[in-house]
Design an enzyme around this catalytic site. Structure first.
Site, PDB file in Angstrom:
ATOM      1  CG  ASP A  95       9.620   1.080 -12.774  1.00 43.58           C
ATOM      2  OD1 ASP A  95       8.975   1.719 -13.614  1.00 43.58           O
ATOM      3  OD2 ASP A  95       9.624   1.402 -11.569  1.00 43.58           O
ATOM      4  CG  HIS A  96       5.430   0.926 -14.032  1.00 44.57           C
ATOM      5  ND1 HIS A  96       6.393   1.335 -13.141  1.00 44.57           N
ATOM      6  CD2 HIS A  96       4.280   0.841 -13.318  1.00 44.57           C
ATOM      7  CE1 HIS A  96       5.837   1.512 -11.953  1.00 44.57           C
ATOM      8  NE2 HIS A  96       4.557   1.211 -12.034  1.00 44.57           N
ATOM      9  CG  ASP A 160       4.404   4.097  -8.435  1.00 46.33           C
ATOM     10  OD1 ASP A 160       4.312   3.580  -9.557  1.00 46.33           O
ATOM     11  OD2 ASP A 160       4.112   3.502  -7.378  1.00 46.33           O
ATOM     12  NE  ARG A 448      -2.552  -0.108  -5.192  1.00 47.84           N
ATOM     13  CZ  ARG A 448      -1.956   1.015  -5.568  1.00 47.84           C
ATOM     14  NH1 ARG A 448      -1.569   1.160  -6.820  1.00 47.84           N
ATOM     15  NH2 ARG A 448      -1.795   1.993  -4.726  1.00 47.84           N
ATOM     16  CB  SER A 643      -2.560   3.768  -9.908  1.00 46.44           C
ATOM     17  OG  SER A 643      -1.781   4.590 -10.719  1.00 46.44           O
ATOM     18  NE  ARG A 645      -2.720   3.356 -13.157  1.00 46.57           N
ATOM     19  CZ  ARG A 645      -3.080   2.083 -12.983  1.00 46.57           C
ATOM     20  NH1 ARG A 645      -4.171   1.606 -13.546  1.00 46.57           N
ATOM     21  NH2 ARG A 645      -2.343   1.252 -12.286  1.00 46.57           N
TER      22      ARG A 645
HETATM   23  C1  MIC Z   1       0.579   0.551  -9.388  1.00 43.28           C
HETATM   24  O1  MIC Z   1       1.176  -0.104  -8.546  1.00 43.28           O
HETATM   25  O2  MIC Z   1      -0.660   0.573  -9.504  1.00 43.28           O
HETATM   26  C2  MIC Z   1       1.394   1.406 -10.346  1.00 43.28           C
HETATM   27  C3  MIC Z   1       1.292   0.837 -11.682  1.00 43.28           C
HETATM   28  O3  MIC Z   1       2.743   1.402  -9.938  1.00 43.28           O
HETATM   29  C4  MIC Z   1       0.839   2.835 -10.268  1.00 43.28           C
HETATM   30  C5  MIC Z   1       1.489   3.768 -11.214  1.00 43.28           C
HETATM   31  C6  MIC Z   1       0.968   3.709 -12.621  1.00 43.28           C
HETATM   32  O4  MIC Z   1      -0.212   3.454 -12.835  1.00 43.28           O
HETATM   33  O5  MIC Z   1       1.747   4.005 -13.515  1.00 43.28           O
HETATM   34  C7  MIC Z   1       0.900   3.471  -8.884  1.00 43.28           C
HETATM   35  O6  MIC Z   1       0.974   2.793  -7.908  1.00 43.28           O
HETATM   36  O7  MIC Z   1       0.803   4.699  -8.787  1.00 43.28           O
HETATM   37 FE1  SF4 Z   2       5.607  -1.606  -9.933  1.00 42.44          FE
HETATM   38 FE2  SF4 Z   2       3.512  -0.469  -8.701  1.00 42.44          FE
HETATM   39 FE3  SF4 Z   2       3.862  -3.110  -8.694  1.00 42.44          FE
HETATM   40 FE4  SF4 Z   2       5.494  -1.625  -7.326  1.00 42.44          FE
HETATM   41  S1  SF4 Z   2       3.304  -1.838  -6.973  1.00 42.44           S
HETATM   42  S2  SF4 Z   2       6.085  -3.342  -8.637  1.00 42.44           S
HETATM   43  S3  SF4 Z   2       5.685   0.191  -8.618  1.00 42.44           S
HETATM   44  S4  SF4 Z   2       3.463  -1.829 -10.467  1.00 42.44           S
END
Ligand code: MIC
Ligand code: SF4
Length: 757
Positions: A95-96, A160, A448, A643, A645
């Site tokens: 998805d990302h 995640d 976010r 995140s 990550r």
């Molecule tokens: C996000 O919403 O910041 C992400 C991208 O989904 C991250 C995961 C990532 O950095 O791959 C998260 O929320 O953990």
């Molecule tokens: Fe994707 Fe994270 Fe955004 Fe949700 S908050 S849509 S998991 S990047």
């Protein structure tokens, strides 16, 4: 098809006796969170009363979910553990990595080309290890989990931070780094400090323009981005049962923005209806049978302050819509105050784009309510004043909202539907004509809004609101528009008011039978062999990190003293960098490039003590790693918020950062650093942050007596040779100290596995 029904059945079969046993041991009324946590203790027979916020406990989650941007590193680590298959049911979601540029069909096609190597890698490891694989276009991890896997009373972890979304279906669902996932995949206990509990009673009922999103927008303002740290938020009350299941999921999803470990609602009719509508009647029946265990005990509801560490009450009948932002999700402004707040803070009020959808807000209810606003606007001859983008959370949602005419309505006002993926939520938005410095405002229904997060532009002011409020603002084109009180000029030059949104929790015509994009693992296929091209710039096999040499850290040059907010987006940016998530060396080139150097207020410009000149963070870190013994990083509050990550923790390890010393850490980031063998310390006296000067050398002593609860000593040698000394705290327990000594947590699994094998 119901996934893993056997596992779910066996969970419910045990539940009654497990809870009975716990009641004997604990001997006090139980909250829902405690029921779920205590029924997932790794060694169930040894469960005892744990101290919240103090005791580290090993848990046994029921399942693991991973998304493509974090799964690569998690699986590369799992491959080093030498196991045949995963110990619990697991899924991977693509998805990302899909760029949102020209609409769903074209974008999906180009993602298939640009990410071919990564998708093939993930698909083949899923076959090899028996993991369910959700192809690109199937949808966003949390939406797919809610639609297919979550079950009341269960416990899961996901790589995640928005994994808590499944709390909408009564699950304790926790976001973790990949190394934590490896523990569970390898069949080991998963360690977590037993969370504190925040109880939130919702009274009254939502009405008019107010929605579930506004509940969590308000709570983010109340708790701030660190107020939920180390806690589970448990919701209850008649207001809670009046919310739809997907509305509950929105609240749990965005609870991550308070730093909460996760959020959870008790089982009720909304969950039952959602389970049935998504084809899981058996799960609904099992939950119904066990419903007394899927809520807190009556004593808890009668006197919440006695059983929760913190208790909050919110009256939904009095709640008004909120708009949060810019640059942080906890800056909450009630919509009636927006005109004043925007003026006072000089926020640009012309809104260039409004975006709805994402993992947080793309339920049938969200989309139908936003569509009702558009329908009413069209009937009153209104047109969109801002760009309008929609990212459905899953193919299931996309297909029914298309079938029921909602997406068509969005297109009528110029809306564009992107692929069922993260897209603009994570910097994967190739925003047309976006000049990278232009000051501008956007509003979205994601979770976010850190600087640069959506389009890479540090001057984009991103605000967060409900899908219906975003839609209304798109029609007015102004951040200060309040649909409850303000009119908009229509194409006849007449001022008109928008009607209140109307929607449905669940699709009256059902969810329908679609090609969901699921690939069942076929174990033993020829492509079980995992081949990684050594010349690849997307994937790289990992080399174990070296063990600690048993000595104190002496004379480490200060790499950077980061100023202010330093989220994982500042530490390891997403957007264009997502393509290197499977290649540690390449992604390390983004280390801390978004963090502000407190000595010059600039990003990615720090002193190289070896040359006396200024250079980028990754290049100075590399220089220190290669010519002196490494370096030290210093930061402020809630360091690493956001995140899950673990790249944000593996990169410093790879670049030779030995210690990260901050005022406070965000939970997942601190664990990620510990697991990768980077020493995590916090100032005993937060003002000592100010003692650190540019050009400092830093000693960390006391490591030879490193023990749970001990303090370590930090000695600074300034450039004028003067010295200053102070104490630092750590939060390691004995087994985490072993991770540090071994060089990483994974090194311990590898060792024990090679012993057993
Ligand atoms: C996000 O919403 O910041 C992400 C991208 O989904 C991250 C995961 C990532 O950095 O791959 C998260 O929320 O953990
Ligand atoms: Fe994707 Fe994270 Fe955004 Fe949700 S908050 S849509 S998991 S990047």
């Amino acid at each position: 098809m119901i996934f893993d029904l056997e596992m779910i059945e066996s969970f419910y079969k045990r539940l009654d006796s497990t809870i009975l046993d716990l009641r004997k041991k604990l001997n006090h009324p139980l909250t829902l969170s405690e029921k779920i946590l205590y029924s997932h203790i790794y060694q169930q027979s040894q469960a005892k009363s744990y101290k919240r916020g103090i005791d580290y406990v090993d848990f046994r989650p029921d399942r693991v979910a991973m998304q493509d941007a974090t799964a690569q590193m998690a699986i590369l680590q799992f491959m080093m553990a030498g196991k045949e298959t995963t110990a619990v049911p697991t899924s991977v979601h693509c998805d990302h990595l899909i760029l949102a540029q020209s609409g769903a069909v074209a974008d999906l096609k180009s993602a298939g080309i640009t990410n071919k190597e990564v998708y093939e890698f993930l698909s083949s490891v899923c076959n090899k290890y028996d993991i369910g694989f959700w192809k690109p276009g199937a949808g966003i991890i949390h939406q797919i989990v809610l639609e297919n896997y979550a079950f009341p009373g269960g416990m899961m972890i996901g790589t995640d931070s928005h994994t808590p979304n499944a709390g909408g279906l009564g699950m304790v669902a926790i976001g973790v780094g990949g190394a934590d996932a490896v523990d569970v995949l390898a069949g080991m206990g998963w360690e977590l400090k037993f969370p504190k509990l925040i109880g939130i009673r919702l009274t009254g009922k939502l009405s008019g323009w107010t929605s579930s999103k506004d509940i969590i927008l308000k709570i983010s303002g109340l708790l701030t981005v660190k107020g939920g740290t180390g806690s589970i938020i448990e919701y209850f009350g008649e207001g809670a049962s009046s919310l739809s299941c997907t509305g509950k999921a929105t609240i749990c999803n965005m609870g991550a923005e308070t730093g909460a470990t996760c959020s959870v609602f008790s089982f009720d009719n909304s969950m039952k209806d959602y389970l049935v509508a998504t084809g899981r009647q058996e799960v609904a029946d099992l939950a119904e049978k066990n419903s007394s265990h899927l809520k807190a005990d009556d004593e808890v509801y009668a006197d919440p302050s006695k059983y929760f560490d913190q208790f909050i009450e919110i009256n939904l009948s009095e709640l008004e819509p909120y708009i949060n932002g810019p640059f942080t999700p906890d800056l909450a402004t009630p919509i009636s105050m927006m005109k004043e707040a925007a003026k006072k803070n000089q926020w640009p009020i012309d809104v260039e784009a409004g975006l709805i959808g994402s993992c947080t807000n793309s339920s049938y209810e969200d989309i139908s309510r936003a569509a009702s606003v558009v329908k009413n606007a069209i009937s009153q001859k209104l047109v969109a004043k801002s760009e309008f983008k929609v990212t459905p959370g899953s193919e299931q949602i996309r297909s029914i909202t298309e079938r029921d005419g909602f997406l068509k309505l969005f297109r009528k006002i110029g809306g564009e539907v992107f692929a069922n993926a993260c897209g603009p939520c994570i910097g994967q938005w190739a925003r047309k004509d976006a000049d990278n410095k232009k000051v501008n405002t956007i509003i979205h229904s994601f979770n976010r809004n850190f600087a640069k997060r959506n389009d890479g532009n540090p001057n984009t002011y991103a605000f967060v609101a409900s899908p219906e409020i975003v839609t209304a603002i798109v029609l007015a084109g102004k951040l200060t528009f309040n649909p409850l009180t303000d009119a908009i000029m229509n194409s006849d030059g007449k001022p008109v008011m928008l009607a209140e949104p109307e929607g449905m929790d669940l699709p009256p015509e059902g969810f329908g039978n679609i090609d969901s994009g699921y690939q069942k693992p076929v174990h033993g296929k020829a492509d079980d062999k995992i081949i990684i091209d050594p010349g690849s710039d997307r994937l790289q096999l990992l080399t174990p990190f070296a063990a600690w040499d048993g000595k104190d850290f002496l004379n480490l040059p200060l790499l950077i003293r980061a100023k202010g907010k330093c989220t994982t987006d500042h530490i390891s940016m997403a957007g264009v960098w997502l393509k290197y998530r499977g290649h540690l060396q390449n992604i390390s080139e983004n280390y801390m490039i978004g963090a502000v150097n407190s000595f010059n207020d600039q990003t990615n410009k720090i002193l190289n003590q070896l040359t006396g000149s200024y250079d980028t963070v990754p290049s100075v870190a590399r220089a220190y790693r290669d010519s002196v013994s490494g370096s030290a990083v210093v930061g402020e509050e809630n360091f690493g918020e956001g995140s899950s990550r673990e790249h944000a923790a593996m990169e410093p390890r790879f670049l030779g950062v030995k210690v990260v010393l901050v005022k406070s850490f965000a939970r997942i980031h601190e664990t990620n650093l510990k697991k990768q063998g980077v020493l995590t310390l916090t100032f005993v006296n937060k003002d000592d942050y100010n003692k650190i000067r540019e050009g400092d050398r830093i000693d960390i002593t006391g490591l030879t007596d490193f023990a749970a609860g001990s303090k370590l000593t930090v000695t600074l040698t300034h450039t004028d040779k003067s010295k200053e000394k102070f104490q630092a705290n750590h939060s390691y327990n004995e087994s985490q100290i072993e991770w540090f000594k071994a060089g990483s947590a994974l090194n311990i699994i590898r060792k024990s596995n090679s012993k057993n094998g």
